[in-house]
Scaffold this motif. Sequence first.
Motif, short mmCIF file in Angstrom:
data_model
loop_
_atom_site.label_atom_id
_atom_site.label_comp_id
_atom_site.label_asym_id
_atom_site.label_seq_id
_atom_site.Cartn_x
_atom_site.Cartn_y
_atom_site.Cartn_z
N LEU A 1 0.84 -1.19 0.00
CA LEU A 1 0.00 0.00 0.00
C LEU A 1 0.88 1.24 0.00
O LEU A 1 2.00 1.23 0.50
CB LEU A 1 -0.88 0.03 1.26
N GLY B 1 -2.46 4.85 1.54
CA GLY B 1 -3.22 3.60 1.72
C GLY B 1 -3.02 3.02 3.11
O GLY B 1 -3.96 2.49 3.71
N LYS C 1 -14.97 6.82 2.81
CA LYS C 1 -13.88 6.86 1.82
C LYS C 1 -13.56 8.28 1.35
O LYS C 1 -12.40 8.63 1.14
CB LYS C 1 -14.26 6.00 0.60
N LYS D 1 -8.94 10.66 2.44
CA LYS D 1 -7.76 11.29 1.87
C LYS D 1 -7.43 12.58 2.63
O LYS D 1 -6.28 12.82 2.98
CB LYS D 1 -7.98 11.59 0.38
N ARG E 1 -7.33 -7.82 2.94
CA ARG E 1 -6.44 -6.69 2.69
C ARG E 1 -5.01 -6.90 3.16
O ARG E 1 -4.13 -6.09 2.87
CB ARG E 1 -7.04 -5.42 3.31
#
Lengths: 250, 284
Positions: A92, A96, A109, A113, B197
Amino acid sequence: MNRLLIDGVGKVFNGDNTREVTALKDVQLSAGSGEFICIIGPTGCGKTTLLRLIAGLESPTSGTIRLDDQPIDGLNKSCTLVFQQFSLFPWLSVLGNIAFALDSKGVPKKEQKREALDLLRLVGLADAAGSKPHELSGGMQQRVSIARALAYDPEILLMDEPFGALDERTRQKLQDVLLDLWRKKRKTILFVTHNIDEAIYLADRIIIMAIEPGRIVNNLSVDLPRPRRRLSAEFTELHVRIRDLLEIPE
Amino acid sequence: MRRGGGASRLNRFITHLQGFLLPLLFLVVWEVWAVHLDNPALVPRVEAVLNVLLHPFSELIGTGTLAWNTGVSLFRVLFGFSIAVVLCVPMGLVMGTSRVFFRLVNPLVELFRPLCPIAWIPFAMAFFGVLSVPQLFGVRYSDTILDSVQVGMVFIIFWGGLFPILLNTIYGVTGVRTLWIETAQILGASRRRIFRRVIIPAALPAIMTGLRVGLGISWMVIIAAEMLPGSDSGIGYLIMYSYELAEMNILVACMVMIGLMGLLLNRGLLFITARVSGWQSLER
């Protein structure tokens, strides 16, 4: 008020050939809200085990660990741990990795960020958001790990020698970053180290441990005003005292 | 400056040349041997082999073109291999995570594993005969390339891919660093999220290795299967048929083609690997 209460905790590991190893014996420790505690001691004194017990990655053989009077059963959702080893997920990006922790908190989501970037700014790495962990230096990776831990927004932040693998200069810089974050976020921090100066520079209180069996032998308050000066007389005096308590020869 | 550029270009040229040196020498020795022996039914001239390779769309000894037969073999392999991937990767993921399931299935795996996939060919022929995939679903003739995909061949390609994929997936899952799993745990990830994940992406490099080994074996096995009686197309069949007619130039061209396609399949998977798990090569 004592948020975290560790009461008579012991941990025995079953080694090979039914040989038992007592990693911790009768540990008594409490931590108040917003307190910065450093745990220092020789290798093998059970510092790491203690943090893993608090995090719920292991369960104690005897005694109880309570958080706000609730005994911890299984993983402790109110804390998170920053490991000594570089523990970012290599597949990631930096962003991430932080989003992974934000996911646990149920952050939508769309907002992830922005929040991740805010956290990266706090540790001075906003520019590295798109990088992969292997593109960063060790110090930068640990900063991201700290940002990721803060993204999880724990009540108690456990840190297991997070700066152990870094050079002195980077280490000192990150100590200041951490103190700054602590002041802003008012987390309870339990910080394991084997560096005496690091403990004195950071802690409200220093817990000194000894080996065979792993146990707490001393509990010192550090009353020096912050920012602390590492070469001041009081600092050095405390350093010498801790050296004595750790039985390190001159 | 110019001299430096020229020197480095010369260096690059020499470096390239080094790779071609031994293959070229091989061709020369082959050609000298062929001319010396002067028996095209035993050792064909290089030119005769090249002639077949450079005209892949021309009809050969009444069995279709080189391109068609190569395509049939590739299609069979990709068909059977896809089934192996779809079944074995999830199975390996479960075996790697669940101890109970591992204990349940592993004895069977260990029992069948030493069995060479080629040993399955006669069994598959006896059991499935020349039944094609469309026929399995009740379509007598679908007028597509699928008519050339026999169930028995899919079966043995599947066996070729099965163990490399399964075992590498298990290895990948059980080899995921505890540190990563614990990190996910202390960041509040549920078991389901850790699986999706952390475990899958961390195991992906090993899974891709399994796919590459598995595809390589599948490619070898299909050629063997096509060589057996009852086969009517594919590059293995073409090789056998040109052997019977003593058309050695076609036979050798087929061998070259098998090598080239094997290379291509491997490169294709390496390309995908770099896309999906490129972090691994950069990590160390």
